[in-house]
Design a protein around this motif. Structure first.
Motif, PDB file in Angstrom:
ATOM      1  N   VAL A 146       0.854  -1.186   0.000  1.00  0.00           N
ATOM      2  CA  VAL A 146       0.000   0.000   0.000  1.00  0.00           C
ATOM      3  C   VAL A 146       0.894   1.240   0.000  1.00  0.00           C
ATOM      4  O   VAL A 146       1.768   1.376   0.852  1.00  0.00           O
ATOM      5  CB  VAL A 146      -0.930   0.039   1.233  1.00  0.00           C
ATOM      6  CG1 VAL A 146      -1.821   1.281   1.190  1.00  0.00           C
ATOM      7  CG2 VAL A 146      -1.791  -1.223   1.289  1.00  0.00           C
ATOM      8  N   ILE A 147       0.686   2.110  -0.985  1.00  0.00           N
ATOM      9  CA  ILE A 147       1.397   3.384  -1.037  1.00  0.00           C
ATOM     10  C   ILE A 147       0.426   4.475  -0.601  1.00  0.00           C
ATOM     11  O   ILE A 147      -0.615   4.681  -1.224  1.00  0.00           O
ATOM     12  CB  ILE A 147       1.927   3.674  -2.448  1.00  0.00           C
ATOM     13  CG1 ILE A 147       2.960   2.615  -2.851  1.00  0.00           C
ATOM     14  CG2 ILE A 147       2.558   5.069  -2.511  1.00  0.00           C
ATOM     15  CD1 ILE A 147       3.530   2.803  -4.230  1.00  0.00           C
ATOM     16  N   THR A 148       0.773   5.147   0.480  1.00  0.00           N
ATOM     17  CA  THR A 148      -0.085   6.198   1.033  1.00  0.00           C
ATOM     18  C   THR A 148       0.450   7.562   0.633  1.00  0.00           C
ATOM     19  O   THR A 148       1.620   7.875   0.885  1.00  0.00           O
ATOM     20  CB  THR A 148      -0.163   6.088   2.568  1.00  0.00           C
ATOM     21  OG1 THR A 148      -0.725   4.820   2.918  1.00  0.00           O
ATOM     22  CG2 THR A 148      -1.033   7.205   3.147  1.00  0.00           C
ATOM     23  N   HIS A 149      -0.411   8.364  -0.002  1.00  0.00           N
ATOM     24  CA  HIS A 149      -0.090   9.746  -0.347  1.00  0.00           C
ATOM     25  C   HIS A 149      -0.571  10.630   0.806  1.00  0.00           C
ATOM     26  O   HIS A 149      -1.747  10.581   1.168  1.00  0.00           O
ATOM     27  CB  HIS A 149      -0.792  10.169  -1.638  1.00  0.00           C
ATOM     28  CG  HIS A 149      -0.336   9.433  -2.855  1.00  0.00           C
ATOM     29  ND1 HIS A 149      -0.482   8.067  -2.999  1.00  0.00           N
ATOM     30  CD2 HIS A 149       0.254   9.864  -4.003  1.00  0.00           C
ATOM     31  CE1 HIS A 149       0.008   7.697  -4.171  1.00  0.00           C
ATOM     32  NE2 HIS A 149       0.455   8.771  -4.793  1.00  0.00           N
ATOM     33  N   VAL A 150       0.333  11.414   1.363  1.00  0.00           N
ATOM     34  CA  VAL A 150      -0.013  12.295   2.475  1.00  0.00           C
ATOM     35  C   VAL A 150      -0.200  13.714   1.923  1.00  0.00           C
ATOM     36  O   VAL A 150       0.730  14.297   1.358  1.00  0.00           O
ATOM     37  CB  VAL A 150       1.073  12.287   3.562  1.00  0.00           C
ATOM     38  CG1 VAL A 150       0.641  13.146   4.755  1.00  0.00           C
ATOM     39  CG2 VAL A 150       1.361  10.853   4.020  1.00  0.00           C
ATOM     40  N   PHE A 151      -1.412  14.240   2.060  1.00  0.00           N
ATOM     41  CA  PHE A 151      -1.732  15.582   1.588  1.00  0.00           C
ATOM     42  C   PHE A 151      -1.916  16.509   2.785  1.00  0.00           C
ATOM     43  O   PHE A 151      -2.308  16.080   3.873  1.00  0.00           O
ATOM     44  CB  PHE A 151      -3.022  15.580   0.757  1.00  0.00           C
ATOM     45  CG  PHE A 151      -2.888  14.915  -0.584  1.00  0.00           C
ATOM     46  CD1 PHE A 151      -2.444  15.622  -1.688  1.00  0.00           C
ATOM     47  CD2 PHE A 151      -3.215  13.573  -0.746  1.00  0.00           C
ATOM     48  CE1 PHE A 151      -2.323  15.020  -2.920  1.00  0.00           C
ATOM     49  CE2 PHE A 151      -3.095  12.948  -1.970  1.00  0.00           C
ATOM     50  CZ  PHE A 151      -2.643  13.674  -3.073  1.00  0.00           C
ATOM     51  N   ALA A 152      -1.658  17.794   2.561  1.00  0.00           N
ATOM     52  CA  ALA A 152      -1.895  18.811   3.576  1.00  0.00           C
ATOM     53  C   ALA A 152      -2.938  19.792   3.067  1.00  0.00           C
ATOM     54  O   ALA A 152      -2.950  20.140   1.885  1.00  0.00           O
ATOM     55  CB  ALA A 152      -0.597  19.560   3.907  1.00  0.00           C
ATOM     56  N   THR A 153      -3.822  20.205   3.952  1.00  0.00           N
ATOM     57  CA  THR A 153      -4.829  21.211   3.601  1.00  0.00           C
ATOM     58  C   THR A 153      -5.115  22.070   4.831  1.00  0.00           C
ATOM     59  O   THR A 153      -4.807  21.689   5.956  1.00  0.00           O
ATOM     60  CB  THR A 153      -6.120  20.554   3.098  1.00  0.00           C
ATOM     61  OG1 THR A 153      -7.004  21.548   2.591  1.00  0.00           O
ATOM     62  CG2 THR A 153      -6.816  19.763   4.192  1.00  0.00           C
TER      63      THR A 153
END
Length: 330
Positions: free
Chosen positions: A73-80
């Motif tokens: 599993v590749i998790t993309h970490v986004f910031a908002t």
């Protein structure tokens, strides 16, 4: 499989976390992408459905790969964020049993599970530095309930990958020329790249280094992530393509004869302006977008079929839908 986690800041030093079952289990908002859903669209959906907020996935700040018994599993970490006072006062979970916690960073990090803590900590650092963190390859051991063996691989269709992962390197020499390689099986030119070795748990960055080595015949330093290109041409599966920056070693002589490795039959350095004469339209767009991002130091780009996401609405009527397998040969 592709997953997302979202760092929602309520203020410069405040994080919004979820407690889905009101039992003190604190987590970052996140989850798996739906079929053919882009990572940024999944992040926005999760924030909207779970938090009742309409927020864009403003920045990609981290990538984390976890190898599980039957899949990776590749998790993309986004910031908002940050949230306004009105948003803070109206935020709520659609699940009435759940709660939302807004905590200071110092209080939030110790409460998070180890992997989420690493994602939050490095993500916040990357947000400040304007970079994308590679959190590394974590290995999650199997934990079957009550000691029972887990289901056999492939038995559960939901565990089958719905997105193909590939990566490549935009390698340039000291004159700024671009490295391209020719596939011995079909004669097409492309950037050095291909899929990671899933059996070995290879990350996209390690795969990019391996393909750059095959193209150059000697190791080349692979640096920062320049972009992630989301592609989907039905009926083919969706694809997430990771592009990294690289430079050829000073000692490399372009005219020197290096034994080709793997499926590479030929290599050459070309001026970036000549890319369209050799590469597919999609690879050409990727190349120009990534070279521009590297010079401008804008951080990793989010691409859709080679187009920067911020420019996509204006380009939609003229988007080239040519399959990525179409190439021009020298």
């Amino acid at each position: 499989m592709i997953a997302v986690a979202v760092l929602v800041t309520a203020a410069p030093d405040l994080l919004l976390l979820t407690d889905p079952n009101s039992r003190g289990y604190i987590e970052l908002p996140g989850g798996l992408t739906l079929r053919h859903e882009t990572p940024e669209a999944a992040a926005e959906r999760i924030v909207r459905d779970r938090l009742g907020l309409t927020l864009p996935a403003r920045r990609l700040v981290g990538l984390d790969k976890v190898k599980r018994p039957n899949r990776s599993v590749i998790t993309h970490v986004f910031a908002t964020g940050p949230l306004t006072r009105r948003q803070i006062s109206t935020v709520n979970l659609r699940n009435t049993r759940g709660t939302i916690r807004i905590l200071s960073t110092a209080n939030a990090l110790p409460l998070l599970p180890p992997r989420s803590r690493a994602r939050a900590n490095t993500g916040l650092q990357s947000l400040t530095a304007g970079t994308v963190a590679h959190i590394g390859t974590g290995v999650t051991p199997p934990s079957p309930p009550n000691g029972r063996p887990s289901a056999r691989p492939g038995k559960n269709r939901s565990q089958r990958p719905t997105v193909l992962i590939t990566s490549s390197t935009v390698v340039t020499d000291q004159q700024g020329r671009l490295l391209i390689v020719r596939d011995s099986s079909n004669g097409t030119w492309s950037l050095p790249g291909g899929p990671p070795d899933a059996a070995a748990g290879e990350t996209p960055q390690r795969a990019a280094e391996r393909y750059a080595l095959q193209g150059l015949g000697q190791p080349a330093p692979v640096g920062q992530l320049l972009g992630i290109d989301w592609c989907h041409h039905p009926p083919h599966p969706a694809q997430a393509h990771y592009l990294y920056g690289g430079e050829s070693p000073d000692r490399l002589r372009v005219s020197s004869a290096l034994r080709p490795q793997s499926s590479v039959s030929e290599r050459k350095f070309i001026p970036p302006a000549a890319a369209s004469a050799f590469l597919s339209p999609q690879d050409t767009r990727r190349t120009h977008a990534c070279l521009t991002a590297r010079v401008a130091e804008t951080g990793a780009l989010e691409l859709h079929d080679g187009h920067p996401r911020s420019l996509l609405p204006a380009l939609l009527p003229a988007v080239d839908r040519s399959p990525s397998t179409h190439t021009k040969q020298a």
